[in-house]
Design a protein around this motif. Structure first.
Motif, PDB file in Angstrom:
ATOM      1  N   ILE A 151       0.836  -1.204   0.000  1.00  0.00           N
ATOM      2  CA  ILE A 151       0.000   0.000   0.000  1.00  0.00           C
ATOM      3  C   ILE A 151       0.868   1.250   0.000  1.00  0.00           C
ATOM      4  O   ILE A 151       0.625   2.194  -0.747  1.00  0.00           O
ATOM      5  N   ILE A 152       1.925   1.258   0.837  1.00  0.00           N
ATOM      6  CA  ILE A 152       2.814   2.429   0.887  1.00  0.00           C
ATOM      7  C   ILE A 152       3.388   2.705  -0.494  1.00  0.00           C
ATOM      8  O   ILE A 152       3.345   3.837  -0.987  1.00  0.00           O
ATOM      9  N   ILE A 153       3.917   1.662  -1.137  1.00  0.00           N
ATOM     10  CA  ILE A 153       4.590   1.848  -2.426  1.00  0.00           C
ATOM     11  C   ILE A 153       3.589   2.329  -3.494  1.00  0.00           C
ATOM     12  O   ILE A 153       3.968   3.018  -4.443  1.00  0.00           O
ATOM     13  N   THR A 154       2.311   1.991  -3.320  1.00  0.00           N
ATOM     14  CA  THR A 154       1.335   2.328  -4.351  1.00  0.00           C
ATOM     15  C   THR A 154       0.652   3.674  -4.100  1.00  0.00           C
ATOM     16  O   THR A 154       0.378   4.418  -5.039  1.00  0.00           O
ATOM     17  N   ILE A 155       0.369   4.017  -2.815  1.00  0.00           N
ATOM     18  CA  ILE A 155      -0.346   5.285  -2.616  1.00  0.00           C
ATOM     19  C   ILE A 155       0.566   6.480  -2.836  1.00  0.00           C
ATOM     20  O   ILE A 155       0.087   7.593  -3.024  1.00  0.00           O
TER      21      ILE A 155
END
Lengths: 201, 201, 201, 201
Positions: free
Chosen positions: D20-24
């Motif tokens: 999630i971190i890498i995508t948001i």
């Protein structure tokens, strides 16, 4: 000839998408800039539609869970039928937000019903494609039986859309809430079949 | 008769939802348009409430992890009790954001306490529904024992809400921070039971 | 000497990233503030580009799924080739949004093609790095065979970009839709090899 | 006495949060409303900082993956050390956005370095808590050896922060890019140990 594959990664991916859908819907509940009770109260239509859609995504997750419990293999058709279902579910945050933002106005409420109907049809297609692979004497076909709920839901959605458009939005909402209530009771038919299968091992 | 199912996919879905909740809360920390230290300093209430909620979601993940370690099967009631817990947890980004955005004003701070209390009650219901399936001599019942922390937390949340409303918000926050501090110590009771079980195998 | 590792966590992480990419794209479909049909109709370019990108991410997930089904081990080069692929896929929500927001204007449509081409190249590199580990008589090399689709796609993307720039954006879109259509048919070559392998066990 | 537990769910949760971190982070790349090349060009600082942070999260995922490959059990301390690491990583979208949004101004660049340093320290604590459980002759301790990269990184981050503050932001960025470059080479020490272990089975 096409050969079936394991469903474990299909489940993992679906869980991921469903988890994100159910969670990003809360982003439509925009944080008010004032600490006043009126600012909070103004959010009730968005909150109510959030609760309803949360329950619906929960139902789909539960049913998907039960369906996959009796589905060991998948082929290309099943992979795409599953993605097709996820597509319609992924639109729920949008249609939920539009309905809540506009206080259950006529058109958004009907569109919400269209979305629910599309999800139900997509789920039905996924079910068919699994039964097609397993055969009509397969585990899923046995588990589903006559599939009363699955046949009743689209009728209720349609009645809800007609009611929302010609009578009043709350009439439609009553149908949408009713279908959710019917499904919250978990699908005992499949649990029964799985249980018998585990016993016989 | 209803038959229990494996909890592995329940865990995977819960992990997904908890991972998203814990991560999207950071989106409330809006990136300032100026590179000035004052722009950063103005974010402290949002940052502080983010840290507190991060710790709370971490606690729930930890306890959920421990609970599922002694729960092999789930039935429909457990699936819905779990979704009910995830629902209240999914509101944390909203209540956290409202409290931080309004610098711990009275009403948002009380609402934050309401949310924490609702999560605790939902967790308790999930615990009960698992014990109901396993029996009162099951693994979870043994692991929990008298459940002092679980009984203390709702009292502290209530005291916090009363304090925030009638005294001052920081009084309430002290109670909410205190409960988090109590729980950060991991649940050694369950670790003990799991350990003994592994030994005896 | 470098030793290969299991690919299970690589799959889990990729599933997570792909699930988030496919779902956050819907956030570009901003909820209109009016309940009017015109407000909804105005969203069609964003909706259409969402559908196309949803299908593309679905294709990549499907192919990734099939590729990993014949890949048991990974080394450092494969881990980074996989992250490189995820990087280009993670830009799809942005390029999709820019194209939709600007009603398929020339430059955004070309950039969308660039993104699709970069994803294809990254996928090809990942494929090469797996074949490098398995050897040219490995499972993946056998499964892929002559890889006609893989070689055709970059040509189509390039034609699409040239068409979008010099002729009209809809010419480019036709190529991008065509490639998606070619790939939606699942990769039966790999399914065949996996099937034979399962039979011979 | 406290008993260790399986790390599989720890990995699944960490994978979710990292995914999630890498995508948001890509959500900081706001879609421009004009289709003009200038609108795209104006995004380069945000794009560049996105690429750098993507690589950093990728590095942490890779190293976490390798670390967990030699860690079979976890206790409460490890669970919290892992959450502590995820906390600092979860702030990367914010610090990355602030730095990009302000074109690598002095203060945001230093704060980015602070965040990287905090992640490195948190990773080191997680490593220590695993070694504490496994003993100094455990798999992880052997795999890490003298841990030159792990000791060099904090020095480089500090030099980068000092350089960004007293000289110029690009001086700091050079150090941050250098550390990323050092780590992109996967950790062959652990791969070697895992390889030997698999051989000896």
């Amino acid at each position: 000839m096409e050969k079936p594959m394991k469903t474990s990664r299909l489940e993992a991916f679906s869980d991921g998408v469903l988890a994100i859908i159910i969670t990003i819907m809360v982003l439509e509940l925009k944080v008010p800039h004032e600490p006043a009770p009126t600012a909070l109260a103004a959010l009730w239509p968005i909150f109510f539609s959030y609760v309803l859609s949360f329950v619906y995504v929960g139902i789909y997750w539960n049913n998907h869970h039960h369906m996959m419990a009796v589905t060991e293999h998948a082929n290309g058709a099943i992979l795409w039928a599953n993605l097709h279902l996820l597509f319609w579910l992924s639109l729920l945050p949008f249609t939920t937000g539009w309905m809540g933002e506009n206080h259950f106005a006529r058109l958004p409420t009907v569109l919400y019903g269209v979305n629910l109907l599309a999800c139900a049809v997509a789920y039905y297609i996924l079910q068919l494609s699994i039964i097609h692979l397993q055969g009509s004497d397969g585990l899923l076909a046995k588990a589903i039986g006559r599939d009363r709920k699955g046949k009743l839901s689209p009728i209720f959605y349609t009645l809800g859309m007609v009611g929302a458009w010609f009578a009043a939005p709350w009439v439609g909402m009553m149908f949408f809430v009713a279908v959710a209530a019917i499904w919250v009771v978990p699908d005992r038919r499949i649990e029964r079949v799985v249980g018998q299968q585990q016993k016989s091992r």
